[in-house]
Motif scaffolding. Structure first.
Motif: not given
Length: 120
Positions: A19-26, A29-32, A36-40
């Motif tokens: 859910e967190a990854r989907a939020w960051f991607v949406t 801007p610029g986070i795919g 997002a997976s790497m950050f989390l």
């Protein structure tokens, strides 16, 4: 848009890493999906997300898990599908997908360096 007093507070609001990854991607801007997976993973949220970079995708191709030619996956839908295939492989090895992709990245990166011609 969701607001929080800190990045940690924002991350803590999500039920899970997917859910967190989907939020960051949406919303970032610029986070795919890969970033997002790497950050989390790096902030310690979860080892249940895969970082599908070119080394991991090459490994998946070698095993017949992935047959595409793209070494970058921008679509969250396609990313989830490939991550599910890698997760199934990780489950067979009794290893979290986030740790397996890390091991794959290390091995494939070293293997690719050994295959590059040495400049004299």
């Amino acid at each position: 848009m969701m607001q929080a007093p800190s990045l940690r507070a924002l991350i803590d609001r999500f039920h899970d890493a997917t859910e967190a990854r989907a939020w960051f991607v949406t919303h970032a801007p610029g986070i795919g999906p890969k970033q997002a997976s790497m950050f989390l993973r790096n902030v310690g949220m979860s080892y249940d997300l895969a970082i599908l970079d070119r080394h991991v995708l090459n490994y998946m191709t070698a095993l017949g898990i992935y047959s595409g030619v793209r070494l970058s996956i921008a679509s969250l839908t396609q990313y989830r599908r490939l991550e599910a295939a890698l997760r199934q492989h990780a489950d067979c090895l009794e290893c979290p997908v986030g740790l397996l992709d890390w091991a794959i990245w290390i091995v494939m990166r070293v293997a690719n360096r050994k295959m590059e011609p040495i400049a004299i």
